[in-house]
Structures are given as C-alpha cells and as structure tokens.
Write a protein that holds these residues in place. Structure first.
Motif, PDB file in Angstrom:
ATOM      1  N   PHE A 106       0.826  -1.202   0.000  1.00 20.67           N
ATOM      2  CA  PHE A 106       0.000   0.000   0.000  1.00 20.67           C
ATOM      3  C   PHE A 106       0.862   1.254   0.000  1.00 20.67           C
ATOM      4  O   PHE A 106       0.560   2.234  -0.688  1.00 20.67           O
ATOM      5  CB  PHE A 106      -0.927   0.003   1.220  1.00 20.67           C
ATOM      6  N   ALA A 107       1.935   1.235   0.785  1.00 27.06           N
ATOM      7  CA  ALA A 107       2.817   2.393   0.851  1.00 27.06           C
ATOM      8  C   ALA A 107       3.414   2.696  -0.518  1.00 27.06           C
ATOM      9  O   ALA A 107       3.456   3.857  -0.952  1.00 27.06           O
ATOM     10  CB  ALA A 107       3.928   2.141   1.864  1.00 27.06           C
ATOM     11  N   ALA A 108       3.848   1.664  -1.227  1.00 26.11           N
ATOM     12  CA  ALA A 108       4.460   1.861  -2.542  1.00 26.11           C
ATOM     13  C   ALA A 108       3.468   2.460  -3.529  1.00 26.11           C
ATOM     14  O   ALA A 108       3.812   3.337  -4.333  1.00 26.11           O
ATOM     15  CB  ALA A 108       4.989   0.527  -3.064  1.00 26.11           C
ATOM     16  N   LYS A 109       2.222   1.992  -3.492  1.00 27.76           N
ATOM     17  CA  LYS A 109       1.206   2.509  -4.418  1.00 27.76           C
ATOM     18  C   LYS A 109       0.930   3.986  -4.187  1.00 27.76           C
ATOM     19  O   LYS A 109       0.845   4.772  -5.138  1.00 27.76           O
ATOM     20  CB  LYS A 109      -0.097   1.709  -4.258  1.00 27.76           C
ATOM     21  N   ILE A 110       0.812   4.368  -2.911  1.00 27.32           N
ATOM     22  CA  ILE A 110       0.486   5.766  -2.604  1.00 27.32           C
ATOM     23  C   ILE A 110       1.679   6.678  -2.849  1.00 27.32           C
ATOM     24  O   ILE A 110       1.557   7.766  -3.422  1.00 27.32           O
ATOM     25  CB  ILE A 110      -0.013   5.888  -1.154  1.00 27.32           C
ATOM     26  N   LEU A 111       2.862   6.236  -2.442  1.00 22.68           N
ATOM     27  CA  LEU A 111       4.056   7.070  -2.621  1.00 22.68           C
ATOM     28  C   LEU A 111       4.426   7.253  -4.094  1.00 22.68           C
ATOM     29  O   LEU A 111       5.152   8.183  -4.446  1.00 22.68           O
ATOM     30  CB  LEU A 111       5.229   6.452  -1.863  1.00 22.68           C
ATOM     31  N   ALA A 112       3.905   6.382  -4.952  1.00 25.31           N
ATOM     32  CA  ALA A 112       4.210   6.489  -6.389  1.00 25.31           C
ATOM     33  C   ALA A 112       3.427   7.607  -7.071  1.00 25.31           C
ATOM     34  O   ALA A 112       3.771   8.024  -8.183  1.00 25.31           O
ATOM     35  CB  ALA A 112       3.905   5.163  -7.079  1.00 25.31           C
ATOM     36  N   ILE A 113       2.388   8.119  -6.414  1.00 25.67           N
ATOM     37  CA  ILE A 113       1.589   9.195  -7.002  1.00 25.67           C
ATOM     38  C   ILE A 113       2.352  10.512  -6.912  1.00 25.67           C
ATOM     39  O   ILE A 113       2.842  10.880  -5.847  1.00 25.67           O
ATOM     40  CB  ILE A 113       0.235   9.335  -6.289  1.00 25.67           C
ATOM     41  N   LYS A 114       2.449  11.200  -8.019  1.00 22.36           N
ATOM     42  CA  LYS A 114       3.130  12.491  -8.032  1.00 22.36           C
ATOM     43  C   LYS A 114       2.179  13.591  -7.564  1.00 22.36           C
ATOM     44  O   LYS A 114       0.992  13.557  -7.891  1.00 22.36           O
ATOM     45  CB  LYS A 114       3.634  12.815  -9.439  1.00 22.36           C
ATOM     46  N   PRO A 115       2.672  14.570  -6.805  1.00 21.77           N
ATOM     47  CA  PRO A 115       1.792  15.615  -6.272  1.00 21.77           C
ATOM     48  C   PRO A 115       1.287  16.610  -7.300  1.00 21.77           C
ATOM     49  O   PRO A 115       0.460  17.454  -6.989  1.00 21.77           O
ATOM     50  CB  PRO A 115       2.668  16.304  -5.218  1.00 21.77           C
TER      51      PRO A 115
END
Length: 283
Positions: A106-115
């Motif tokens: 889950f952490a990898a999926k969310i952290l992969a989103i660019k702001p």
C-alpha cells in the motif's frame, strides 16, 4: 426465489478473496501466490508485514494540498476509499483510529503518485450524480448545492438530468462537497424546513440512495456498471425476474414460478403491484 449475494466490487487484489470469499480461479491463484511469497519471506527472515505509515500520511497531505482527494487516490491505487482516508484522519463513528502502520504494498502505491495535479479533462458523471443525489436524499435542494460545489445552481440540475461527462474539476469539487456535507443537517446551513422536506420527497420518488447507503459502497459509487438496489422491494425484483423469464424463455406464469422457486400467486401479486412488468406467455 431471488437471493442477494454480497459480491466483490472488483477482482484486482486480495480483498475479494479474504473479505468477499470470492473463489474465482484467478483470485484463488493470486491469494495462493501471495501466501507462498509470504511463507518464503518468513522462512528467510525478511517478512515485514507492516511498516511505519508516517511517510504515507505526509505524502497524502502533499497530494491533498495539490488538489487530490481521497477518492482520486483510491481510483489511482485501487485501495479502498475508507482506508485512504484513515491514513490522515480517524473515523470515531466507525470506531476506527488513524492508521499508524501499513503494508509495503500500500505504501508503494500511494508514494508512487506524483503531487502534480493530474485531473482529466472530462470524466464519467456516475459518481458525481450519485453524490449529488445522496445529498438531496438527506434534504439538500439542488439549488443549494451549487455554492458548496462551486458551480451555478442550474449546472447542478443539468448534471442530474443529462447523462453527459463532467469536468474532472467538477467531479473532484463534488466529491469534496459530499465529504463535507454528508453528515450535516441542511437546516443548520440555512435551508428551510419546506426545502428539506421537498428535497427528501423528490429523492424518495426517484429512489436516490442517501449517504448511509453509500457508506459501505464507496468503492463502487463511481462505477457505472454497479446498479444500486436502494428502495427496490423483493416483490419488485420478483416482478422483474418473472418478466424476463417469461419473455425470453416463453414460459407462462406457472412455469416461471417453478423456474424462480416461488408460487404463481406471488408472481400474480408482484405483477399487480408493479404492472409495468406484467406480461403473459411470450409469443
């Protein structure tokens, strides 16, 4: 007899197997593969089921500041909307605290989103319409929702009446307004008693589901293939089923009743109550 089955809203991760008891071959294989990898990691001493969620929480706050919403993050990551929300805030009414630890996946999926903002030009209107309809169901008149969404009142009515795509910014603004207002009382925002009553009556006549219905279905509120069954009685479902069986299989009422596992009298009652579905033997 019609039986309601709690089916998984999608078949993309382990939840359909663990939470919905889905046993499609591909879902069973996905779960077995995950278990095998977990056991190998446990044997090797490298199994880390949970990690600190602080970096995820900080990243989500950056995304929200850039214009994202929990709904948008959920769509991108395939992580349940309620789970996304719990990374940054608790849900006391549901008895759930803020997430302090998370899985590496889950952490990898969310952290992969660019702001950077990634709103599409136009999107399917299903979720936007359902959120507006749900607010009307708790007493919000359409004309009162415009200022909360940031559009003209006439535009809110147009979204409801026309099956047209909406701007991504409008969809996101509606989702934000829905989150703010779904637990609110319209009267405290200046909506009159008459306005609240009329809105609720209008929503009831159109079978618009309220926020309480969508609370456990946020993962499908944007899905145009999901058909809400809110306000539909068992007798109406039987009338619909009998109609289809009789028209497409050429059965009379007695044969249709046997096919559906109910009595002919039940079909007769259902057709009388819902005459729009009533048919005789198909030609």
């Amino acid at each position: 007899m019609t039986i309601v089955v709690r089916e998984a809203p999608h078949h993309r991760n382990l939840t359909c197997y663990t939470d919905y008891r889905c046993r499609l071959p591909e879902c069973v294989e996905r779960y077995n593969t995950w278990q095998q990898n977990r056991l190998r990691a446990v044997a090797a001493g490298t199994w880390k089921p949970f990690i600190d969620a602080t970096p995820v929480r900080e990243h989500l706050l950056e995304l929200y500041a850039a214009g994202f919403t929990p709904h948008r993050v959920s769509v991108i990551t395939d992580i349940d909307w309620n789970t996304v929300r719990l990374y940054t805030q608790a849900a006391p009414r549901q008895g759930r605290g803020m997430i302090r630890q998370t899985t590496p996946e889950f952490a990898a999926k969310i952290l992969a989103i660019k702001p950077e903002p990634t709103l599409p030009g136009r999107v399917d209107p299903t979720g936007t319409r359902r959120r507006i309809q749900a607010l009307v169901a708790i007493g919000w008149p359409l004309k009162e929702l415009g200022p909360h969404i940031g559009v003209k009142p006439d535009h809110v009515r147009r979204i409801i009446k026309r099956n047209e795509q909406v701007f991504g910014t409008t969809a996101q603004a509606t989702a934000d307004a829905y989150d703010r207002l779904r637990n609110s009382q319209p009267r405290k925002h200046g909506v009159s008693e008459i306005g609240v009553a009329r809105a609720r009556k209008y929503a009831k006549e159109h079978r618009w589901a309220p926020p309480s219905y969508w609370a456990e279905r946020m993962d499908v509120i944007d899905d145009p293939d999901f058909e809400p069954m809110y306000g539909v009685t068992r007798r109406e479902i039987v009338a619909q089923d009998a109609n289809e069986v009789m028209r497409f299989a050429g059965l009379d009422r007695q044969a249709a009743a046997e096919r559906l596992g109910i009595s002919k009298a039940y079909i007769d009652h259902a057709f009388r109550e819902y005459p729009q579905y009533a048919v005789e033997v198909a030609a």
